[in-house]
Motif scaffolding. Structure first.
Motif, short mmCIF file in Angstrom:
data_model
loop_
_atom_site.label_atom_id
_atom_site.label_comp_id
_atom_site.label_asym_id
_atom_site.label_seq_id
_atom_site.Cartn_x
_atom_site.Cartn_y
_atom_site.Cartn_z
N LEU A 189 58.44 25.48 41.81
CA LEU A 189 59.11 26.28 42.85
C LEU A 189 58.36 27.58 43.15
CD1 LEU A 189 62.94 25.84 42.16
CD2 LEU A 189 61.33 24.32 43.33
N GLU A 190 57.06 27.59 42.82
CA GLU A 190 56.23 28.73 43.22
C GLU A 190 56.03 28.70 44.73
OE1 GLU A 190 55.05 31.20 41.48
OE2 GLU A 190 55.57 30.53 39.44
N ILE A 191 55.96 29.88 45.33
CA ILE A 191 55.77 29.98 46.77
C ILE A 191 54.33 29.62 47.12
CG2 ILE A 191 55.75 31.58 48.73
CD1 ILE A 191 58.04 33.07 47.33
N LEU A 192 54.17 28.77 48.12
CA LEU A 192 52.85 28.35 48.58
C LEU A 192 52.43 29.21 49.77
CD1 LEU A 192 53.42 24.47 48.44
CD2 LEU A 192 52.22 25.89 46.76
N GLY A 193 51.29 29.82 49.68
CA GLY A 193 50.82 30.66 50.78
C GLY A 193 51.73 31.85 50.99
N GLN A 194 51.68 32.39 52.21
CA GLN A 194 52.51 33.53 52.56
C GLN A 194 53.73 33.05 53.35
OE1 GLN A 194 52.11 36.82 51.72
NE2 GLN A 194 50.45 36.05 50.41
N PRO A 195 54.93 33.50 53.00
CA PRO A 195 56.07 33.18 53.85
C PRO A 195 55.79 33.61 55.29
CG PRO A 195 56.80 34.17 51.79
CD PRO A 195 55.31 34.30 51.82
N LEU A 196 56.26 32.83 56.24
CA LEU A 196 56.04 33.10 57.65
C LEU A 196 57.27 33.78 58.24
CD1 LEU A 196 54.47 32.74 60.35
CD2 LEU A 196 55.60 30.51 60.56
N VAL A 197 57.08 34.93 58.86
CA VAL A 197 58.17 35.62 59.55
C VAL A 197 58.02 35.36 61.04
CG1 VAL A 197 59.28 37.83 60.01
CG2 VAL A 197 58.27 37.39 57.75
N LEU A 198 59.00 34.69 61.61
CA LEU A 198 58.97 34.37 63.04
C LEU A 198 59.18 35.63 63.89
CD1 LEU A 198 61.07 31.09 63.33
CD2 LEU A 198 58.59 31.33 63.53
N PRO A 199 58.77 35.58 65.15
CA PRO A 199 59.02 36.72 66.04
C PRO A 199 60.50 36.91 66.37
CG PRO A 199 57.24 35.34 66.89
CD PRO A 199 57.89 34.58 65.78
N GLU A 200 61.33 35.91 66.08
CA GLU A 200 62.76 35.97 66.38
C GLU A 200 63.57 35.59 65.14
OE1 GLU A 200 62.31 34.26 70.97
OE2 GLU A 200 63.49 33.14 69.48
N GLY A 201 64.85 35.91 65.19
CA GLY A 201 65.76 35.35 64.21
C GLY A 201 65.98 33.87 64.47
N SER A 202 66.64 33.20 63.55
CA SER A 202 66.94 31.78 63.69
C SER A 202 68.24 31.49 62.98
CB SER A 202 65.82 30.92 63.11
OG SER A 202 66.22 29.56 63.04
N ARG B 131 69.24 34.42 60.50
CA ARG B 131 69.35 35.73 61.15
C ARG B 131 69.80 35.55 62.59
NH1 ARG B 131 66.48 39.88 58.20
NH2 ARG B 131 65.40 38.92 56.42
N LEU B 132 70.74 36.37 63.00
CA LEU B 132 71.24 36.36 64.36
C LEU B 132 70.38 37.26 65.23
CD1 LEU B 132 75.06 36.60 63.60
CD2 LEU B 132 73.67 34.55 63.87
N GLU B 133 70.72 37.31 66.50
CA GLU B 133 70.00 38.17 67.44
C GLU B 133 70.09 39.62 66.99
OE1 GLU B 133 69.39 37.86 72.19
OE2 GLU B 133 71.44 37.83 71.45
N GLY B 134 68.94 40.32 67.03
CA GLY B 134 68.90 41.72 66.65
C GLY B 134 68.78 41.97 65.16
N GLN B 135 68.63 40.90 64.35
CA GLN B 135 68.54 41.07 62.90
C GLN B 135 67.13 40.85 62.37
OE1 GLN B 135 71.61 38.38 61.41
NE2 GLN B 135 73.11 40.03 61.47
N GLY B 136 66.12 40.90 63.25
CA GLY B 136 64.75 40.74 62.82
C GLY B 136 64.33 39.28 62.76
N GLY B 137 63.09 39.06 62.36
CA GLY B 137 62.53 37.71 62.34
C GLY B 137 62.94 36.93 61.11
#
Length: 443
Positions: free
Chosen positions: A180-193, A163-169
Motif C-alpha cells: 500500500l505504498e504510494i506509487l509516484g506522486q498523487p495527482l491533484v486535478l484542476p477541479e474538485g470531483s 471535493r465539491l465546487e470551491g473546495q480545491g482540486g
C-alpha cells in the motif's frame, strides 16, 4: 462492449469482485432473474451500520463493507464482514477500521493477490480474506472522505478524495497492492470531483481512468508510476454556478461516457462542507435527507460523450421537471441501445433510446429510484429501487425495452440511498442501505 471482470488481471477471478461488477461500471450481470415468472423471498438484517456494497471472491464467498451511520456522537469507523449469503449471518468481521473520523460510503474489492481491500474516509486497508484481520493500513495523503476504489491491470490500486465546487482540486492516489505504498506522486486535478472513478482497459493493454470533475470530465493516463491528465479529452458538461449540479460516476459503454449531473443535492453538500466530512455536533436529522429541494432550478440531465471525440456531446432532459436531482449514476445497456436515467427528487424513471448516436425518451415509469442498479441483458431486466410514498424502499424489476414493471419486492428498509445492488448469481440480488442489508431471491 461488456466488462469481463473475471479476466481483468487486477481482480480475483469472480463474477462480481468490485462495485458495479467492473471498472467500466456497466452493472451488467450474466444470467437472468425471470422475476415476472417467479416468487420472491427476502432475508433482511437490520442494525446500526451504513451498508455500502456486497462483493464476491470465491464462488459463494461474500463480503459486505461499509461505515457507521455516526453523523454525531461516538467516532465513526469502517468495517467489512464475510457473510453467509443465504442467512446474512456474519462469519467473520474486521476490526474497527480507522477512517479519520469521516463519514461517507467507501468501497471494498477482492484483489488478484487474494486480499480484500477497503477504502473508508482517508484510510486504505488490506485485509485477510478469511478472518478479515488487518494486513496493511495506509493513511491517504488527502484528509477527506474517499469514494471509489479500483484495481488496474497492473494490480495497482487507485482512489480519490471527494471535493465539491470551491473546495480545491481532487487528489488521485495510486498505490502498490501489497505494501500500500504510494506509487509516484498523487495527482491533484484542476477541479474538485464528487463522483467515483471509472477505468477502461484498452485492446492494446493500456488503461485510462475517468474522473467526473465539477465542470469537466477528465481522462487520466498511466505513464510509469505517474498519473497524467489527457490534454485532448476534457469535455465540459457544466459551467460554474450554472443551473445544474455536479456529476456522479460515469458509465463507459459503446465507446461512450454516460453521466448524469445534478448530484450534489443539499444533503451531500452539507456532509462535505463539514470537517471531518459528515460529522456534526448535534444529530443533523432531516438536514441529511436527499428529498430536500434541489439547490438549482435545472431539470435532471443525461450526457452522452464520445470517448474518441469529446466534441460529440449530446444532452437530454428525460423529465423536464425543474429542480431535478440524483444520488447515483446512470447505466447504458448496449444490447438494447438503451440508457436508464431517473430523477430521485421529483420521481421518475426513464428508458432513453441511444440508437444512431442520438438520445430519445422511449418510456417513463412513475417510481422514485435512487440506487446503483443491476441489469441482466440476457433477460432484458433492470433491477433498481423505488422509495414509495409510504416511506418504504422496495426493489423493483423493470423490462429494459418497454419500461413495464415486472416485479416489486419489499425489502423491509425504510431508508433509501444511493448504494449498490449486487447480483448473487442464483436468481438473487443483494441490497445495501443504511441500517439494512437484504437478499432477495426468486424461485
Amino acid at each position: 462492449m461488456r466488462d469481463r471482470t473475471s479476466s481483468h488481471p487486477g481482480y480475483w477471478p469472480s463474477a462480481w469482485p468490485v462495485e458495479c461488477g467492473g471498472n467500466r461500471r456497466q452493472k451488467a450481470s450474466p444470467g437472468r432473474l425471470d422475476a415476472a415468472s417467479g416468487a420472491a423471498s427476502v432475508i433482511s438484517r437490520h442494525d446500526d451500520k451504513w451498508h455500502v456494497m456486497a462483493i464476491e471472491r470465491n464462488s459463494g464467498q461474500w463480503y459486505v463493507g461499509g461505515t457507521m451511520a455516526a453523523f454525531s456522537g461516538p467516532p465513526p469507523f469502517g468495517w467489512v464482514e464475510r457473510i453467509d449469503p443465504n442467512t446474512l449471518d456474519v462469519l467473520a468481521a474486521s476490526p474497527q477500521l480507522p477512517c479519520g473520523d469521516h463519514v461517507w460510503c467507501g468501497a471494498i474489492l477482492a484483489h488478484a493477490n487474494g486480499s480484500i481491500m477497503s477504502v473508508n474516509g482517508n484510510y486504505l486497508h488490506r485485509l485477510d480474506p478469511d478472518d478479515l484481520s488487518i494486513l496493511v493500513e495506509r493513511r491517504l495523503p488527502a484528509d477527506r472522505s474517499h469514494n471509489g476504489l479500483l484495481a488496474l491491470a497492473d494490480g495497482s490500486l487507485i482512489t480519490k478524495d471527494l471535493r465539491l465546487e470551491g473546495q480545491g482540486g481532487t487528489t488521485l492516489t495510486r498505490l502498490d497492492p501489497g505494501s500500500l505504498e504510494i506509487l509516484g506522486q498523487p495527482l491533484v486535478l484542476p477541479e474538485g470531483s464528487m463522483g467515483r472513478i471509472a477505468a477502461n482497459l484498452e485492446l492494446d493493454g493500456t488503461e485510462t481512468v475517468y474522473v467526473p470533475g465539477t465542470e469537466h470530465l477528465w481522462r487520466i493516463h498511466l505513464e510509469g508510476d505517474e498519473l497524467v491528465i489527457d490534454a485532448e479529452w476534457q469535455p465540459r458538461y457544466r459551467t460554474a454556478d450554472d443551473r445544474f449540479g455536479l456529476s456522479w460516476d460515469a458509465c463507459l459503454s459503446d465507446d461512450v461516457c454516460w453521466a448524469m449531473d445534478c448530484g450534489d443535492v443539499a444533503s451531500v453538500r452539507r456532509i462535505h462542507q463539514t470537517e471531518p466530512n459528515g460529522r456534526f455536533g448535534t444529530p443533523p436529522g432531516r438536514d441529511l435527507s436527499w428529498r430536500l429541494d434541489a439547490p438549482w432550478d435545472g431539470p435532471q440531465r443525461l450526457h452522452r460523450i464520445s470517448l474518441t471525440d469529446p466534441t460529440a456531446h449530446v444532452v437530454i432532459e428525460p423529465f423536464g421537471t425543474a429542480g431535478g436531482g440524483i444520488i447515483a449514476p446512470p447505466v447504458h445497456v448496449p444490447e438494447f441501445d438503451m440508457a436508464i436515467a431517473w430523477d430521485s427528487i421529483n420521481g421518475g424513471l426513464a428508458g432513453v433510446s441511444t440508437a444512431d448516436g442520438g438520445l430519445e425518451v422511449a418510456w417513463h415509469l412513475d417510481v422514485r429510484a435512487s440506487m446503483q442498479p443491476v441489469v441482466f441483458p440476457e433477460s432484458g431486466e433492470l433491477v433498481i429501487n423505488d422509495f414509495t410514498a409510504a416511506g418504504t424502499d422496495d426493489v423493483i424489476v423493470v423490462d429494459i425495452a418497454t419500461g413495464a414493471l415486472l416485479a416489486r419486492v419489499a425489502t423491509g428498509s425504510r431508508i433509501a440511498n444511493g448504494m449498490f445492488l449486487t447480483p448473487g448469481g442464483n436468481r438473487d440480488i443483494f441490497y445495501c442501505s443504511t441500517l439494512t442489508v437484504a437478499r432477495i431471491a426468486w424461485s
